[in-house]
Write a protein that holds these residues in place. Sequence first.
Motif, PDB file in Angstrom:
ATOM      1  N   ASP A 258       0.816  -1.221   0.000  1.00 44.46           N
ATOM      2  CA  ASP A 258       0.000   0.000   0.000  1.00 44.46           C
ATOM      3  C   ASP A 258       0.849   1.271   0.000  1.00 44.46           C
ATOM      4  N   THR A 259       2.152   1.114  -0.226  1.00 43.38           N
ATOM      5  CA  THR A 259       3.044   2.274  -0.350  1.00 43.38           C
ATOM      6  C   THR A 259       3.923   2.101  -1.585  1.00 43.38           C
ATOM      7  N   ASN A 260       4.510   3.198  -2.025  1.00 43.69           N
ATOM      8  CA  ASN A 260       5.346   3.146  -3.227  1.00 43.69           C
ATOM      9  C   ASN A 260       6.535   2.215  -3.042  1.00 43.69           C
ATOM     10  N   ILE A 261       6.898   1.532  -4.131  1.00 43.83           N
ATOM     11  CA  ILE A 261       8.139   0.747  -4.177  1.00 43.83           C
ATOM     12  C   ILE A 261       9.010   1.395  -5.245  1.00 43.83           C
ATOM     13  N   THR A 262      10.092   2.001  -4.824  1.00 46.10           N
ATOM     14  CA  THR A 262      10.943   2.728  -5.778  1.00 46.10           C
ATOM     15  C   THR A 262      11.908   1.812  -6.513  1.00 46.10           C
ATOM     16  N   ASP A 263      12.155   0.623  -5.957  1.00 46.15           N
ATOM     17  CA  ASP A 263      13.098  -0.309  -6.584  1.00 46.15           C
ATOM     18  C   ASP A 263      12.603  -1.734  -6.351  1.00 46.15           C
ATOM     19  N   LEU A 264      11.983  -2.307  -7.370  1.00 52.87           N
ATOM     20  CA  LEU A 264      11.448  -3.660  -7.235  1.00 52.87           C
ATOM     21  C   LEU A 264      12.543  -4.720  -7.147  1.00 52.87           C
ATOM     22  N   ILE A 265      13.729  -4.392  -7.625  1.00 51.27           N
ATOM     23  CA  ILE A 265      14.839  -5.341  -7.513  1.00 51.27           C
ATOM     24  C   ILE A 265      15.221  -5.513  -6.048  1.00 51.27           C
ATOM     25  N   ASN A 266      15.355  -4.400  -5.331  1.00 51.79           N
ATOM     26  CA  ASN A 266      15.644  -4.477  -3.897  1.00 51.79           C
ATOM     27  C   ASN A 266      14.469  -5.072  -3.123  1.00 51.79           C
ATOM     28  N   PHE A 267      13.258  -4.749  -3.548  1.00 52.38           N
ATOM     29  CA  PHE A 267      12.071  -5.323  -2.907  1.00 52.38           C
ATOM     30  C   PHE A 267      12.092  -6.846  -3.021  1.00 52.38           C
ATOM     31  N   ALA A 268      12.428  -7.340  -4.217  1.00 52.87           N
ATOM     32  CA  ALA A 268      12.496  -8.792  -4.411  1.00 52.87           C
ATOM     33  C   ALA A 268      13.535  -9.415  -3.480  1.00 52.87           C
ATOM     34  N   ALA A 269      14.692  -8.769  -3.376  1.00 56.95           N
ATOM     35  CA  ALA A 269      15.751  -9.303  -2.506  1.00 56.95           C
ATOM     36  C   ALA A 269      15.285  -9.371  -1.054  1.00 56.95           C
ATOM     37  N   ARG A 270      14.526  -8.368  -0.622  1.00 58.45           N
ATOM     38  CA  ARG A 270      14.019  -8.388   0.754  1.00 58.45           C
ATOM     39  C   ARG A 270      13.008  -9.513   0.968  1.00 58.45           C
ATOM     40  N   GLN A 271      12.372  -9.938  -0.118  1.00 54.28           N
ATOM     41  CA  GLN A 271      11.416 -11.049  -0.029  1.00 54.28           C
ATOM     42  C   GLN A 271      12.100 -12.404  -0.224  1.00 54.28           C
ATOM     43  N   LYS A 272      13.437 -12.349  -0.367  1.00 49.84           N
ATOM     44  CA  LYS A 272      14.253 -13.553  -0.540  1.00 49.84           C
ATOM     45  C   LYS A 272      13.958 -14.293  -1.858  1.00 49.84           C
ATOM     46  N   VAL A 273      13.675 -13.515  -2.880  1.00 51.37           N
ATOM     47  CA  VAL A 273      13.582 -14.045  -4.239  1.00 51.37           C
ATOM     48  C   VAL A 273      14.369 -13.121  -5.156  1.00 51.37           C
ATOM     49  N   ASN A 274      14.698 -13.603  -6.347  1.00 52.07           N
ATOM     50  CA  ASN A 274      15.376 -12.705  -7.274  1.00 52.07           C
ATOM     51  C   ASN A 274      14.352 -11.932  -8.106  1.00 52.07           C
ATOM     52  N   TYR A 275      14.823 -10.970  -8.843  1.00 58.44           N
ATOM     53  CA  TYR A 275      13.953 -10.087  -9.616  1.00 58.44           C
ATOM     54  C   TYR A 275      13.174 -10.875 -10.673  1.00 58.44           C
ATOM     55  N   ARG A 276      13.825 -11.873 -11.256  1.00 64.22           N
ATOM     56  CA  ARG A 276      13.150 -12.676 -12.287  1.00 64.22           C
ATOM     57  C   ARG A 276      11.942 -13.408 -11.696  1.00 64.22           C
ATOM     58  N   ILE A 277      12.115 -14.007 -10.517  1.00 67.64           N
ATOM     59  CA  ILE A 277      11.001 -14.712  -9.874  1.00 67.64           C
ATOM     60  C   ILE A 277       9.852 -13.742  -9.606  1.00 67.64           C
ATOM     61  N   LEU A 278      10.178 -12.550  -9.118  1.00 71.02           N
ATOM     62  CA  LEU A 278       9.146 -11.541  -8.854  1.00 71.02           C
ATOM     63  C   LEU A 278       8.352 -11.238 -10.125  1.00 71.02           C
ATOM     64  N   LYS A 279       9.056 -11.056 -11.242  1.00 72.91           N
ATOM     65  CA  LYS A 279       8.395 -10.703 -12.496  1.00 72.91           C
ATOM     66  C   LYS A 279       7.654 -11.896 -13.102  1.00 72.91           C
ATOM     67  N   GLU A 280       8.199 -13.099 -12.919  1.00 67.90           N
ATOM     68  CA  GLU A 280       7.526 -14.299 -13.429  1.00 67.90           C
ATOM     69  C   GLU A 280       6.182 -14.494 -12.745  1.00 67.90           C
ATOM     70  N   PHE A 281       6.142 -14.245 -11.445  1.00 66.52           N
ATOM     71  CA  PHE A 281       4.921 -14.453 -10.680  1.00 66.52           C
ATOM     72  C   PHE A 281       3.966 -13.262 -10.766  1.00 66.52           C
ATOM     73  N   ASN A 282       4.487 -12.122 -11.199  1.00 70.50           N
ATOM     74  CA  ASN A 282       3.674 -10.896 -11.276  1.00 70.50           C
ATOM     75  C   ASN A 282       3.952 -10.170 -12.595  1.00 70.50           C
ATOM     76  N   PRO A 283       3.591 -10.784 -13.715  1.00 70.13           N
ATOM     77  CA  PRO A 283       3.902 -10.164 -15.007  1.00 70.13           C
ATOM     78  C   PRO A 283       3.179  -8.848 -15.248  1.00 70.13           C
ATOM     79  N   TRP A 284       2.188  -8.537 -14.407  1.00 70.54           N
ATOM     80  CA  TRP A 284       1.468  -7.267 -14.531  1.00 70.54           C
ATOM     81  C   TRP A 284       2.315  -6.087 -14.075  1.00 70.54           C
ATOM     82  N   LEU A 285       3.411  -6.324 -13.356  1.00 69.35           N
ATOM     83  CA  LEU A 285       4.367  -5.267 -13.008  1.00 69.35           C
ATOM     84  C   LEU A 285       5.225  -4.999 -14.241  1.00 69.35           C
ATOM     85  N   ARG A 286       5.058  -3.852 -14.873  1.00 68.52           N
ATOM     86  CA  ARG A 286       5.668  -3.624 -16.177  1.00 68.52           C
ATOM     87  C   ARG A 286       6.983  -2.861 -16.133  1.00 68.52           C
ATOM     88  N   THR A 287       7.336  -2.272 -14.978  1.00 65.41           N
ATOM     89  CA  THR A 287       8.623  -1.579 -14.854  1.00 65.41           C
ATOM     90  C   THR A 287       9.289  -2.060 -13.576  1.00 65.41           C
TER      91      THR A 287
END
Length: 342
Positions: A258-287
């Motif tokens: 519910d708040t801005n995420i300025t860097d989804l790559i760092n967000f993914a790392a905090r969730q203990k996944v890599n950026y590719r996994i984040l995008k694979e599971f959430n292809p609606w995130l376009r940037t």
Amino acid sequence: MNKKISITILSAIVFFAAVVVSLRFIPGGQKHDEQYKEQFSIHNRAYAVPLPEEISFAGEPAPMDLYYVREGLDRELLVNTYWHSNTILLLKRAARYFPVIEPVLKANGVPDDFKYVALIESGLMNVVSPSNAAGFWQFLDKTGRQYGLEVTEQVDERYNHKKSTEAACRYLKDAYKQLNNWTLAAASYNAGQGRITREVSRQSADNYYDLYLNQETSRYIFRILALKLIYEDPTAYGFYLREKDLYPPFKTISVIVDTNITDLINFAARQKVNYRILKEFNPWLRTDQLKVAPGKNYVIDLPEDGYTGYTKLQKGLQNGEEIFGRKADNRPDKSSSGEAGE
């Protein structure tokens, strides 16, 4: 000395090339040609695909007594039965994504057969058409917005499997309300509600099978029916996939943002996944960013166990040896003297 070595090496290469050629090609001559033709006919057999006497879409029977209905279905069954690589991939992906689509259709009162619309529209891949229709359900951006999807530079819910299915349900229910027929509603998904409505009125027809339409829309329902037949009984059409060959569904957890995420790559790392996994599971995130408007939130899906090992996913299946659609011990006996077993 070096010249002699070069000549020796060259001679060896020529010798081995001659051996390879002699092994690769059968000698010519009339006798060998006849043997070749005989072996070709034995080992290159193709069969006509048997047609069902009855079949329906969304509970609405197809009139199999009409020659063009039988031949239309025959064409699509032949194409999909003998396009082995594509059909196998469709069956594999369906095992993963139909469990996502089916509950949404059911909750919205849309017949289960409409899952095959997504299958033929996109092959259950996040593809983009030449007209810029996108996602499993191939929404244009304008139509997506019309049916409740957010389509912006950063968020494109046409790629959200669940939300796009919900939008497709809204479209199909609108079409059914207008056309009073599920098969016509499915055809309108290809041609548009306006066009199907006009043709129904112009041709004084009340069902899809009586309409004269362009080639693509004329083939559309038969493509759906063909894949329905193959999916429901794959071994009847020669597809023997073991349960472990199918792509297993993902088990996910949801993270509400519910708040801005300025860097989804760092967000993914905090969730203990890599950026590719984040995008694979959430292809609606376009940037690589996500701006969240006040009072709004998004649901981000992540694999339940972090990185998704395939062995762990496969544990959800049975013993891995069962044939999809039929038990392994019911397979044709290849030692049989029957023609199909030769």
